[in-house]
Write a protein that holds these residues in place. Structure first.
Motif, PDB file in Angstrom:
ATOM      1  N   MET A   1      25.572   9.596   8.813  1.00  0.00           N
ATOM      2  CA  MET A   1      24.263   9.008   8.671  1.00  0.00           C
ATOM      3  C   MET A   1      24.298   7.796   7.741  1.00  0.00           C
ATOM      4  SD  MET A   1      21.764  12.350   8.426  1.00  0.00           S
ATOM      5  CE  MET A   1      20.478  11.416   7.678  1.00  0.00           C
ATOM      6  N   LEU A   2      25.038   7.911   6.645  1.00  0.00           N
ATOM      7  CA  LEU A   2      25.050   6.808   5.680  1.00  0.00           C
ATOM      8  C   LEU A   2      25.757   5.577   6.235  1.00  0.00           C
ATOM      9  CD1 LEU A   2      25.686   8.764   2.373  1.00  0.00           C
ATOM     10  CD2 LEU A   2      23.575   7.745   3.174  1.00  0.00           C
ATOM     11  N   TRP A   3      26.880   5.792   6.936  1.00  0.00           N
ATOM     12  CA  TRP A   3      27.583   4.639   7.514  1.00  0.00           C
ATOM     13  C   TRP A   3      26.738   3.958   8.582  1.00  0.00           C
ATOM     14  CZ3 TRP A   3      31.299   2.480   5.043  1.00  0.00           C
ATOM     15  CH2 TRP A   3      32.119   3.229   4.222  1.00  0.00           C
ATOM     16  N   CYS A   4      26.033   4.761   9.360  1.00  0.00           N
ATOM     17  CA  CYS A   4      25.168   4.172  10.387  1.00  0.00           C
ATOM     18  C   CYS A   4      23.970   3.457   9.756  1.00  0.00           C
ATOM     19  CB  CYS A   4      24.716   5.241  11.364  1.00  0.00           C
ATOM     20  SG  CYS A   4      26.065   5.811  12.414  1.00  0.00           S
ATOM     21  N   ALA A   5      23.445   4.000   8.652  1.00  0.00           N
ATOM     22  CA  ALA A   5      22.362   3.316   7.949  1.00  0.00           C
ATOM     23  C   ALA A   5      22.853   1.985   7.393  1.00  0.00           C
ATOM     24  CB  ALA A   5      21.825   4.193   6.830  1.00  0.00           C
ATOM     25  N   LEU A   6      24.076   1.963   6.879  1.00  0.00           N
ATOM     26  CA  LEU A   6      24.656   0.713   6.401  1.00  0.00           C
ATOM     27  C   LEU A   6      24.827  -0.280   7.551  1.00  0.00           C
ATOM     28  CD1 LEU A   6      25.966  -0.836   4.014  1.00  0.00           C
ATOM     29  CD2 LEU A   6      28.132   0.133   4.786  1.00  0.00           C
ATOM     30  N   GLY A   7      25.307   0.199   8.695  1.00  0.00           N
ATOM     31  CA  GLY A   7      25.455  -0.674   9.863  1.00  0.00           C
ATOM     32  C   GLY A   7      24.128  -1.227  10.341  1.00  0.00           C
ATOM     33  N   MET A   8      23.087  -0.386  10.343  1.00  0.00           N
ATOM     34  CA  MET A   8      21.760  -0.862  10.746  1.00  0.00           C
ATOM     35  C   MET A   8      21.235  -1.899   9.763  1.00  0.00           C
ATOM     36  SD  MET A   8      19.803   2.485  12.309  1.00  0.00           S
ATOM     37  CE  MET A   8      19.896   3.449  10.834  1.00  0.00           C
ATOM     38  N   GLY A   9      21.474  -1.674   8.478  1.00  0.00           N
ATOM     39  CA  GLY A   9      21.032  -2.639   7.477  1.00  0.00           C
ATOM     40  C   GLY A   9      21.736  -3.976   7.607  1.00  0.00           C
ATOM     41  N   VAL A  10      23.042  -3.938   7.863  1.00  0.00           N
ATOM     42  CA  VAL A  10      23.802  -5.185   8.021  1.00  0.00           C
ATOM     43  C   VAL A  10      23.320  -5.962   9.240  1.00  0.00           C
ATOM     44  CG1 VAL A  10      26.101  -6.095   8.563  1.00  0.00           C
ATOM     45  CG2 VAL A  10      25.830  -4.395   6.775  1.00  0.00           C
ATOM     46  N   THR A  11      23.075  -5.265  10.337  1.00  0.00           N
ATOM     47  CA  THR A  11      22.605  -5.978  11.527  1.00  0.00           C
ATOM     48  C   THR A  11      21.218  -6.582  11.309  1.00  0.00           C
ATOM     49  OG1 THR A  11      21.800  -3.913  12.497  1.00  0.00           O
ATOM     50  CG2 THR A  11      23.991  -4.664  13.169  1.00  0.00           C
ATOM     51  N   MET A  12      20.353  -5.896  10.533  1.00  0.00           N
ATOM     52  CA  MET A  12      19.040  -6.471  10.244  1.00  0.00           C
ATOM     53  C   MET A  12      19.142  -7.695   9.336  1.00  0.00           C
ATOM     54  SD  MET A  12      16.482  -5.251  11.755  1.00  0.00           S
ATOM     55  CE  MET A  12      16.931  -4.425  13.244  1.00  0.00           C
ATOM     56  N   VAL A  13      20.067  -7.673   8.386  1.00  0.00           N
ATOM     57  CA  VAL A  13      20.275  -8.846   7.530  1.00  0.00           C
ATOM     58  C   VAL A  13      20.784 -10.016   8.363  1.00  0.00           C
ATOM     59  CG1 VAL A  13      21.698  -9.758   5.653  1.00  0.00           C
ATOM     60  CG2 VAL A  13      20.588  -7.550   5.402  1.00  0.00           C
ATOM     61  N   LEU A  14      21.713  -9.726   9.269  1.00  0.00           N
ATOM     62  CA  LEU A  14      22.203 -10.782  10.164  1.00  0.00           C
ATOM     63  C   LEU A  14      21.080 -11.330  11.039  1.00  0.00           C
ATOM     64  CD1 LEU A  14      25.654  -9.354  11.300  1.00  0.00           C
ATOM     65  CD2 LEU A  14      25.237 -11.366   9.882  1.00  0.00           C
ATOM     66  N   LEU A  15      20.238 -10.443  11.539  1.00  0.00           N
ATOM     67  CA  LEU A  15      19.115 -10.901  12.365  1.00  0.00           C
ATOM     68  C   LEU A  15      18.169 -11.787  11.580  1.00  0.00           C
ATOM     69  CD1 LEU A  15      18.229  -7.801  14.525  1.00  0.00           C
ATOM     70  CD2 LEU A  15      18.848 -10.057  15.342  1.00  0.00           C
ATOM     71  N   ALA A  16      17.931 -11.450  10.318  1.00  0.00           N
ATOM     72  CA  ALA A  16      17.041 -12.279   9.495  1.00  0.00           C
ATOM     73  C   ALA A  16      17.637 -13.662   9.295  1.00  0.00           C
ATOM     74  CB  ALA A  16      16.800 -11.602   8.150  1.00  0.00           C
ATOM     75  N   GLY A  17      18.925 -13.730   9.027  1.00  0.00           N
ATOM     76  CA  GLY A  17      19.571 -15.035   8.862  1.00  0.00           C
ATOM     77  C   GLY A  17      19.630 -15.825  10.151  1.00  0.00           C
ATOM     78  N   LEU A  18      19.885 -15.135  11.251  1.00  0.00           N
ATOM     79  CA  LEU A  18      19.958 -15.823  12.539  1.00  0.00           C
ATOM     80  C   LEU A  18      18.586 -16.293  13.001  1.00  0.00           C
ATOM     81  CD1 LEU A  18      22.545 -13.543  14.296  1.00  0.00           C
ATOM     82  CD2 LEU A  18      22.884 -15.926  13.632  1.00  0.00           C
ATOM     83  N   TYR A  19      17.540 -15.585  12.602  1.00  0.00           N
ATOM     84  CA  TYR A  19      16.193 -16.018  12.963  1.00  0.00           C
ATOM     85  C   TYR A  19      15.872 -17.376  12.341  1.00  0.00           C
ATOM     86  CZ  TYR A  19      11.154 -16.288  13.266  1.00  0.00           C
ATOM     87  OH  TYR A  19       9.888 -16.715  13.505  1.00  0.00           O
ATOM     88  N   ILE A  20      16.279 -17.543  11.107  1.00  0.00           N
ATOM     89  CA  ILE A  20      16.053 -18.834  10.443  1.00  0.00           C
ATOM     90  C   ILE A  20      16.808 -19.937  11.175  1.00  0.00           C
ATOM     91  CG2 ILE A  20      16.451 -20.117   8.305  1.00  0.00           C
ATOM     92  CD1 ILE A  20      16.015 -17.409   6.852  1.00  0.00           C
ATOM     93  N   GLU A  21      18.026 -19.633  11.602  1.00  0.00           N
ATOM     94  CA  GLU A  21      18.844 -20.623  12.306  1.00  0.00           C
ATOM     95  C   GLU A  21      18.251 -20.983  13.667  1.00  0.00           C
ATOM     96  OE1 GLU A  21      21.761 -23.309  13.042  1.00  0.00           O
ATOM     97  OE2 GLU A  21      21.444 -22.251  11.154  1.00  0.00           O
ATOM     98  N   THR A  22      17.755 -19.991  14.399  1.00  0.00           N
ATOM     99  CA  THR A  22      17.224 -20.275  15.733  1.00  0.00           C
ATOM    100  C   THR A  22      15.835 -20.899  15.684  1.00  0.00           C
ATOM    101  OG1 THR A  22      16.362 -18.035  15.946  1.00  0.00           O
ATOM    102  CG2 THR A  22      18.546 -18.463  16.841  1.00  0.00           C
ATOM    103  N   SER A  23      15.053 -20.579  14.660  1.00  0.00           N
ATOM    104  CA  SER A  23      13.700 -21.134  14.606  1.00  0.00           C
ATOM    105  C   SER A  23      13.709 -22.602  14.196  1.00  0.00           C
ATOM    106  CB  SER A  23      12.825 -20.326  13.647  1.00  0.00           C
ATOM    107  OG  SER A  23      13.328 -20.440  12.329  1.00  0.00           O
ATOM    108  N   ASP A  24      14.709 -23.017  13.441  1.00  0.00           N
ATOM    109  CA  ASP A  24      14.753 -24.411  12.999  1.00  0.00           C
ATOM    110  C   ASP A  24      15.217 -25.366  14.095  1.00  0.00           C
ATOM    111  OD1 ASP A  24      13.828 -23.701  10.545  1.00  0.00           O
ATOM    112  OD2 ASP A  24      15.803 -23.690   9.585  1.00  0.00           O
ATOM    113  N   ASN A  25      16.315 -25.017  14.764  1.00  0.00           N
ATOM    114  CA  ASN A  25      16.856 -25.989  15.711  1.00  0.00           C
ATOM    115  C   ASN A  25      17.193 -25.406  17.081  1.00  0.00           C
ATOM    116  OD1 ASN A  25      19.054 -24.522  14.970  1.00  0.00           O
ATOM    117  ND2 ASN A  25      20.219 -26.205  14.112  1.00  0.00           N
TER     118      ASN A  25
END
Length: 86
Positions: A1-25
């Motif tokens: 459960m903890l490793w999967c929670a870490l994986g879910m958190g990492v993917t959400m952080v990546l999504l937040a960063g990628l959202y900024i990249e896609t919304s700008d250009n």
């Protein structure tokens, strides 16, 4: 459960960063990686957390109330999923 929670958190952080990249250009590579991150999040969720509504109540409740606790957890899972979908 903890490793999967870490994986879910990492993917959400990546999504937040990628959202900024896609919304700008409108970077199409960032959009493709965003879709991949959503699928990876779903894989982590399925492996680590999807069965918890059925497994966890059976492990923490005493034997005398195990069946009603499992019934309540399963019914609430189905009910809340129905509310979300509708």
């Amino acid at each position: 459960m903890l490793w999967c929670a870490l994986g879910m958190g990492v993917t959400m952080v990546l999504l937040a960063g990628l959202y900024i990249e896609t919304s700008d250009n409108g970077n199409s590579a960032a959009q493709a990686v965003s879709v991949l991150c959503l699928f990876i999040f779903n894989c982590f969720f399925t492996i680590g957390w999807l069965g918890m509504s059925w497994l966890y109540p059976a492990e923490v409740t005493p034997i005398r109330i195990r069946a009603p606790a499992n019934a309540l957890s399963t019914a609430s899972n189905w009910l809340f999923n129905f509310f979300v979908v509708m």
